[in-house]
Enzyme design. Sequence first.
Site, PDB file in Angstrom:
ATOM      1  N   HIS A 124      -3.465 -11.992   5.398  1.00 39.70           N
ATOM      2  CA  HIS A 124      -4.932 -12.281   5.882  1.00 39.70           C
ATOM      3  C   HIS A 124      -5.059 -11.157   7.459  1.00 39.70           C
ATOM      4  O   HIS A 124      -4.551 -10.595   7.642  1.00 39.70           O
ATOM      5  CB  HIS A 124      -4.749 -13.617   6.272  1.00 39.70           C
TER       6      HIS A 124
ATOM      7  N   CYS B 236       3.301 -15.336   7.686  1.00 35.44           N
ATOM      8  CA  CYS B 236       2.316 -14.320   6.903  1.00 35.44           C
ATOM      9  C   CYS B 236       2.148 -13.021   7.450  1.00 35.44           C
ATOM     10  O   CYS B 236       2.663 -12.698   8.494  1.00 35.44           O
ATOM     11  CB  CYS B 236       0.971 -14.815   7.327  1.00 35.44           C
TER      12      CYS B 236
END
Length: 205
Positions: free
Chosen positions: A160, A176
């Site tokens: 992301h 992440c």
Amino acid sequence: MRMRFLGPIVMASALAFAALPTLAAPLPFQPSAPELEIDEQPGYVPPKEAEQLPDGFERQYVFFRTTEPPGSIIVHTSERFLYLVQGNNRALRYGIGVGRDGFQWSGLVKVTRKQEWPDWRPPPEMIKRQPYLPRFMAGGPGNPMGARALYLGETVYRIHGTNQPQTIGYAISSGCFRLVNDDVADLYGRVPVGTKVIVKHAAKL
């Protein structure tokens, strides 16, 4: 008479100065890792002048030898780089931020979903660690998920964006992989749902 004593005084001062230890040249500046955890700082939007990647992490084409087919994504967490395989020993390389100690992982997954300006719902395990986090945050410039998100398999992990480019190159996330918004938008436009993603800690298996 006063002039006769100047010579010995000057000589003694010079000898004392010469006996002083030589000061080492100052070490070059070494930036320390940012203390803030992006997953724990919702709503922060840095000033425009801060939107600058650390040196060496700019998006670029590089020589990259792999047997994976073009279009595959290979993440090297120890290098802090994500590679989009182009074929002919070439790849498009992006600088990334990765999971901090205790939150790193490796494996083979696929992109199962894509989202522009994704909403953020901290997973239960994150809320358990940090009860003060919001349970929901709508997508937008102040959202920790950034401009785009690629959801990885059935995991809670994503590739992301981030509005904090100074965190690229560091291991401070909750697992992440983050890219600056310009880079994640570029990657988002190049890969479809179903893209193979290989996550390695080291450059070689």
